[in-house]
Design an enzyme around this catalytic site. Structure first.
Site, PDB file in Angstrom:
ATOM      1  N   ASN A  90       0.803  -1.220   0.000  1.00  0.00           N
ATOM      2  CA  ASN A  90       0.000   0.000   0.000  1.00  0.00           C
ATOM      3  C   ASN A  90       0.841   1.278   0.000  1.00  0.00           C
ATOM      4  O   ASN A  90       0.336   2.339  -0.358  1.00  0.00           O
ATOM      5  CB  ASN A  90      -0.911  -0.067   1.245  1.00  0.00           C
ATOM      6  CG  ASN A  90      -1.459   1.270   1.656  1.00  0.00           C
ATOM      7  OD1 ASN A  90      -2.403   1.769   1.050  1.00  0.00           O
ATOM      8  ND2 ASN A  90      -0.870   1.886   2.685  1.00  0.00           N
ATOM      9  N   TYR A 156       2.318  10.130 -11.242  1.00  0.00           N
ATOM     10  CA  TYR A 156       1.608   9.222 -10.326  1.00  0.00           C
ATOM     11  C   TYR A 156       0.804   8.202 -11.134  1.00  0.00           C
ATOM     12  O   TYR A 156       0.866   6.997 -10.886  1.00  0.00           O
ATOM     13  CB  TYR A 156       0.702  10.070  -9.439  1.00  0.00           C
ATOM     14  CG  TYR A 156      -0.157   9.336  -8.446  1.00  0.00           C
ATOM     15  CD1 TYR A 156       0.370   8.865  -7.243  1.00  0.00           C
ATOM     16  CD2 TYR A 156      -1.528   9.150  -8.683  1.00  0.00           C
ATOM     17  CE1 TYR A 156      -0.440   8.226  -6.315  1.00  0.00           C
ATOM     18  CE2 TYR A 156      -2.339   8.513  -7.768  1.00  0.00           C
ATOM     19  CZ  TYR A 156      -1.789   8.047  -6.577  1.00  0.00           C
ATOM     20  OH  TYR A 156      -2.596   7.408  -5.646  1.00  0.00           O
ATOM     21  N   THR A 191      -8.370  10.975   2.973  1.00  0.00           N
ATOM     22  CA  THR A 191      -7.036  11.238   3.549  1.00  0.00           C
ATOM     23  C   THR A 191      -6.496  12.487   2.842  1.00  0.00           C
ATOM     24  O   THR A 191      -7.024  12.881   1.794  1.00  0.00           O
ATOM     25  CB  THR A 191      -6.035  10.081   3.326  1.00  0.00           C
ATOM     26  OG1 THR A 191      -5.545  10.145   1.973  1.00  0.00           O
ATOM     27  CG2 THR A 191      -6.639   8.716   3.579  1.00  0.00           C
TER      28      THR A 191
HETATM   29  N1  LIG Z   1      -6.275   8.716  -0.478  1.00  0.00           N
HETATM   30  C1  LIG Z   1      -6.673   8.557  -1.723  1.00  0.00           C
HETATM   31  O1  LIG Z   1      -7.526   9.281  -2.225  1.00  0.00           O
HETATM   32  C2  LIG Z   1      -6.055   7.466  -2.555  1.00  0.00           C
HETATM   33  C3  LIG Z   1      -6.692   7.098  -3.754  1.00  0.00           C
HETATM   34  C4  LIG Z   1      -6.136   6.084  -4.534  1.00  0.00           C
HETATM   35  C5  LIG Z   1      -4.980   5.444  -4.112  1.00  0.00           C
HETATM   36  N2  LIG Z   1      -4.389   5.835  -2.943  1.00  0.00           N
HETATM   37  C6  LIG Z   1      -3.159   5.128  -2.562  1.00  0.00           C
HETATM   38  O2  LIG Z   1      -3.346   4.556  -1.283  1.00  0.00           O
HETATM   39  C7  LIG Z   1      -2.089   4.416  -0.634  1.00  0.00           C
HETATM   40  C8  LIG Z   1      -2.180   4.982   0.770  1.00  0.00           C
HETATM   41  O3  LIG Z   1      -2.444   6.363   0.662  1.00  0.00           O
HETATM   42  P1  LIG Z   1      -3.101   7.231   1.830  1.00  0.00           P
HETATM   43  O4  LIG Z   1      -4.144   8.030   1.195  1.00  0.00           O
HETATM   44  O5  LIG Z   1      -3.428   6.375   2.985  1.00  0.00           O
HETATM   45  O6  LIG Z   1      -1.906   8.241   2.141  1.00  0.00           O
HETATM   46  P2  LIG Z   1      -0.837   8.288   3.306  1.00  0.00           P
HETATM   47  O7  LIG Z   1      -1.506   8.405   4.614  1.00  0.00           O
HETATM   48  O8  LIG Z   1       0.133   9.342   2.894  1.00  0.00           O
HETATM   49  O9  LIG Z   1      -0.140   6.863   3.246  1.00  0.00           O
HETATM   50  C9  LIG Z   1       0.996   6.580   2.505  1.00  0.00           C
HETATM   51  C10 LIG Z   1       1.888   5.688   3.360  1.00  0.00           C
HETATM   52  O10 LIG Z   1       2.991   5.216   2.570  1.00  0.00           O
HETATM   53  C11 LIG Z   1       4.164   5.313   3.357  1.00  0.00           C
HETATM   54  N3  LIG Z   1       5.306   5.499   2.480  1.00  0.00           N
HETATM   55  C12 LIG Z   1       5.520   6.508   1.595  1.00  0.00           C
HETATM   56  N4  LIG Z   1       6.703   6.352   0.986  1.00  0.00           N
HETATM   57  C13 LIG Z   1       7.245   5.208   1.490  1.00  0.00           C
HETATM   58  C14 LIG Z   1       8.464   4.505   1.280  1.00  0.00           C
HETATM   59  N5  LIG Z   1       9.376   4.935   0.394  1.00  0.00           N
HETATM   60  N6  LIG Z   1       8.687   3.365   1.967  1.00  0.00           N
HETATM   61  C15 LIG Z   1       7.774   2.920   2.864  1.00  0.00           C
HETATM   62  N7  LIG Z   1       6.620   3.525   3.102  1.00  0.00           N
HETATM   63  C16 LIG Z   1       6.360   4.670   2.441  1.00  0.00           C
HETATM   64  C17 LIG Z   1       3.956   6.520   4.267  1.00  0.00           C
HETATM   65  O11 LIG Z   1       4.709   6.394   5.460  1.00  0.00           O
HETATM   66  P3  LIG Z   1       6.159   7.089   5.649  1.00  0.00           P
HETATM   67  O12 LIG Z   1       6.075   8.440   4.985  1.00  0.00           O
HETATM   68  O13 LIG Z   1       6.332   7.131   7.120  1.00  0.00           O
HETATM   69  O14 LIG Z   1       7.149   6.185   4.986  1.00  0.00           O
HETATM   70  C18 LIG Z   1       2.463   6.429   4.564  1.00  0.00           C
HETATM   71  O15 LIG Z   1       2.213   5.678   5.733  1.00  0.00           O
HETATM   72  C19 LIG Z   1      -1.069   5.103  -1.541  1.00  0.00           C
HETATM   73  O16 LIG Z   1      -0.412   4.146  -2.342  1.00  0.00           O
HETATM   74  C20 LIG Z   1      -1.940   6.009  -2.405  1.00  0.00           C
HETATM   75  O17 LIG Z   1      -1.342   6.303  -3.643  1.00  0.00           O
HETATM   76  C21 LIG Z   1      -4.892   6.814  -2.147  1.00  0.00           C
END
Ligand SMILES: NC(=O)c1ccc[n+]([C@@H]2O[C@H](COP(=O)([O-])OP(=O)(O)OC[C@H]3O[C@@H](n4cnc5c(N)ncnc54)[C@H](OP(=O)(O)O)[C@@H]3O)[C@@H](O)[C@H]2O)c1
Length: 251
Positions: A90, A156, A191
């Site tokens: 994720n 992205y 989020t």
């Molecule tokens: N929210 C939306 O609308 C949405 C829609 C479609 C898809 N998504 C996808 O869902 C996933 C989670 O997103 P979210 O909305 O929950 O955002 P978020 O809270 O920013 O979560 C992203 C997580 O990924 C971790 N991360 C980032 N870079 C990393 C790295 N190099 N190594 C390990 N961990 C890493 C971050 O932790 P650290 O920074 O501490 O490493 C954070 O816990 C993402 O892949 C995002 O693209 C989100």
């Protein structure tokens, strides 16, 4: 007893947002959970929430763009809980900028975390699962990718479309090893990642109310429920599926 009693689930990006909600959902259903990410304090908070609710969890600091970190993460997971049955890849981050104007560093960083990070995670997870009777993998893609385009989100979208494609290939390569691989493609979820630069939550909600067929963002619990379904035997015939969960934006 649930499907996940006695199972171990690894969730990258489990220190916040969708990853944390998913970790809590697996723990509630009886799984031991390892959450991974770069920020130890956020991982510790997820572990605390799970343990306070009576579950079992551990946090492991790892950067998914580094192969040695991911190898150590899989090793730490199996050492701590004795298995790796479920992996949710994720971790990800949004990078904005029109393609022609984007600097090369932002392009490389988007591909590194959103695409290479998922590939490296799968690479090490599959190596373990092949040797230990199989498992289930759910990769985090996005509607912005294989399903729709948004100006300013090209780096992205390119990475996330790659996750959708890679998931289908991995699914076919691994299914006879007892490993089921699927993806999930959410639309805007509640989020900060669903907010445009400088946008407040209220402004985001107004924009979504006016443009998304369902009229609201998705909840963390709705995404977590879809992920746990994809990881459960209830979805046993789903192989290489890319589950779009988007309030109708691509309908
Ligand atoms: N929210 C939306 O609308 C949405 C829609 C479609 C898809 N998504 C996808 O869902 C996933 C989670 O997103 P979210 O909305 O929950 O955002 P978020 O809270 O920013 O979560 C992203 C997580 O990924 C971790 N991360 C980032 N870079 C990393 C790295 N190099 N190594 C390990 N961990 C890493 C971050 O932790 P650290 O920074 O501490 O490493 C954070 O816990 C993402 O892949 C995002 O693209 C989100």
């Amino acid at each position: 007893m649930s499907h996940f009693t006695g199972k171990t689930a690894l969730i990258t990006g489990g220190g916040s947002g969708i990853g944390r909600a998913t970790a809590l959902a697996f723990a509630r259903k009886g799984a031991s959970v390892v959450v991974a990410g770069r920020t130890e304090s956020s991982l510790a908070e997820t572990v605390k929430l799970i343990e306070e609710a009576g579950g079992r969890a551990a946090g492991v600091a790892a950067d998914v763009t580094r192969s040695d970190d991911v190898a150590a993460l899989v090793n730490a997971t199996t050492t701590r809980f004795g298995a790796l049955d479920i992996a949710v890849n994720n971790a990800g981050a949004a990078f904005t900028g029109m393609l022609a104007d984007l600097d090369e560093d932002a392009w490389q960083r988007s591909l590194a975390v959103n695409l290479t990070g998922v590939w490296l995670s799968m690479k090490h997870e599959i190596a373990y699962m092949r040797e230990h009777g199989g498992g289930v993998i759910v990769n985090m893609a996005s509607t912005i990718g294989a399903h729709r385009s948004v100006p300013g989100m090209g780096a992205y979208a390119t990475a996330k479309a790659g996750v959708s494609a890679m998931t289908r290939t991995a699914a076919r390569e691994c299914v006879r090893d007892g490993i089921r691989v699927n993806a999930i493609s959410p639309g805007p979820i509640d989020t900060p990642a669903s907010m445009r630069p400088g946008e407040t939550t209220e402004q985001r909600d107004e924009r979504i109310a006016a443009t998304l067929p369902l009229g609201r963002v998705g909840t963390l619990e709705e995404v977590a429920a879809a992920i746990t379904w994809l990881a459960s035997p209830d979805s046993g015939f789903a192989v290489g599926h890319d589950l779009v969960l988007d309030g109708g934006s691509t309908a």
